[in-house]
Design a protein around this motif. Structure first.
Motif, PDB file in Angstrom:
ATOM      1  N   PHE A  39      15.606 -56.303  85.861  1.00 37.34           N
ATOM      2  CA  PHE A  39      16.079 -56.212  84.480  1.00 37.34           C
ATOM      3  C   PHE A  39      15.807 -54.809  83.950  1.00 37.34           C
ATOM      4  N   PHE A  40      16.849 -54.124  83.495  1.00 38.70           N
ATOM      5  CA  PHE A  40      16.712 -52.785  82.931  1.00 38.70           C
ATOM      6  C   PHE A  40      17.175 -52.783  81.482  1.00 38.70           C
ATOM      7  N   GLY A  41      16.220 -52.558  80.577  1.00 38.84           N
ATOM      8  CA  GLY A  41      16.527 -52.452  79.163  1.00 38.84           C
ATOM      9  C   GLY A  41      16.573 -51.002  78.729  1.00 38.84           C
ATOM     10  N   GLU A  42      16.609 -50.794  77.429  1.00 36.94           N
ATOM     11  CA  GLU A  42      16.740 -49.442  76.885  1.00 36.94           C
ATOM     12  C   GLU A  42      15.508 -48.586  77.146  1.00 36.94           C
ATOM     13  N   ASP A  43      14.316 -49.186  77.026  1.00 37.24           N
ATOM     14  CA  ASP A  43      13.076 -48.429  77.157  1.00 37.24           C
ATOM     15  C   ASP A  43      12.263 -48.775  78.394  1.00 37.24           C
ATOM     16  N   ARG A  75      24.091 -57.020  75.712  1.00 39.27           N
ATOM     17  CA  ARG A  75      25.187 -56.287  76.335  1.00 39.27           C
ATOM     18  C   ARG A  75      24.768 -54.894  76.787  1.00 39.27           C
ATOM     19  N   ARG A  76      23.692 -54.359  76.221  1.00 37.64           N
ATOM     20  CA  ARG A  76      23.246 -53.016  76.591  1.00 37.64           C
ATOM     21  C   ARG A  76      22.323 -53.016  77.797  1.00 37.64           C
ATOM     22  N   ASP A  77      21.879 -54.198  78.217  1.00 39.56           N
ATOM     23  CA  ASP A  77      20.962 -54.292  79.352  1.00 39.56           C
ATOM     24  C   ASP A  77      21.733 -54.279  80.672  1.00 39.56           C
ATOM     25  N   HIS A  78      21.013 -53.885  81.719  1.00 44.32           N
ATOM     26  CA  HIS A  78      21.567 -53.926  83.079  1.00 44.32           C
ATOM     27  C   HIS A  78      20.749 -54.919  83.881  1.00 44.32           C
ATOM     28  N   VAL A  79      21.432 -55.868  84.482  1.00 38.59           N
ATOM     29  CA  VAL A  79      20.754 -56.907  85.255  1.00 38.59           C
ATOM     30  C   VAL A  79      21.332 -56.934  86.662  1.00 38.59           C
ATOM     31  N   PHE A  80      20.448 -56.860  87.654  1.00 45.60           N
ATOM     32  CA  PHE A  80      20.858 -56.903  89.057  1.00 45.60           C
ATOM     33  C   PHE A  80      20.244 -58.150  89.688  1.00 45.60           C
ATOM     34  N   VAL A  81      21.096 -59.081  90.066  1.00 43.02           N
ATOM     35  CA  VAL A  81      20.656 -60.366  90.582  1.00 43.02           C
ATOM     36  C   VAL A  81      20.522 -60.294  92.106  1.00 43.02           C
TER      37      VAL A  81
END
Length: 208
Positions: free
Chosen positions: A171-175, A195-201
């Motif tokens: 899980f990659f958020g803004e900070d 919607r601004r987060d990046h998630v790699f499953v």
């Protein structure tokens, strides 16, 4: 590959992260000995769980040849258990690699005991643009991006037929980012995603 603050992270399907430029392998929440903890409570958990965790760790080190391995907390599940001996053997075998532990809430032994196991223990660790901690920081110091564990992140995927499955994820958020739990017997906590987060499953040994 995922780029943050001009630094590159390589996400691995074994639920670890490689920082190629620094030759650092990041692993969160191994929870060595957790299976033993449950067995002592009368819950049948196979011994192979611990063995597989260590096999994967050795496989990653042999494949990527890092100069440092950094555990983002909860390397051991509780007090002394057979995982200590296995971890000590790995550290001695790869004596040219520096092993560091960012202390987690389950890492309850004394600093000296970890050092005897071949681990340097720190409360947090700065590495280029990254601030490494066990628990995600609520407030991240300016100029840094927080890499943490602790939460055992997962997301639920739902099909059109309303079938669903929860899978581990990066899980990659803004900070800051949260790494999945490396341990094979840890479970997942579903995270809220914007919607601004990046998630790699991680699914079937692939990252989606």
């Amino acid at each position: 590959m995922f780029k943050i603050k001009e630094a590159t992270l390589r996400l691995l399907p074994q639920k670890a992260v490689l920082v190629p430029d620094d030759r650092v392998l990041l692993i969160a929440d191994l929870h060595l000995g957790k299976a033993n903890h449950f067995r002592r409570s009368g819950i049948a958990v196979p011994h192979a769980v611990n063995d597989r965790n260590m096999e994967l760790l050795v496989e990653l080190i042999n494949t990527h040849r890092p100069e440092r391995v950094v555990f983002l907390g909860d390397l051991f599940h509780s007090a002394y258990n057979e995982g200590w001996e296995a971890m000590g053997q790995v550290a001695r075998h790869f004596s040219g690699i520096q092993f560091q532990l960012v202390r987690g809430n389950h890492d309850i032994m004394s600093k000296l005991q970890y050092e005897r196991c071949g681990l340097q223990v720190v409360e947090q660790l700065k590495m280029g643009p990254f601030l490494l901690t066990h628990e995600p920081l609520e407030v991240v110091p300016g100029g840094y991006y927080n890499l943490a564990g602790h939460l055992h992140p997962g997301v639920r995927l739902t099909s059109k037929g309303k079938q669903s499955i929860t899978l581990p994820c990066f899980f990659f958020g803004e900070d800051g980012a949260v790494l999945p739990a490396f341990g094979a017997f840890t479970g997942y906590v579903r995270l809220k995603v914007s919607r601004r987060d990046h998630v790699f499953v991680i699914a079937d040994k692939q990252i989606i």
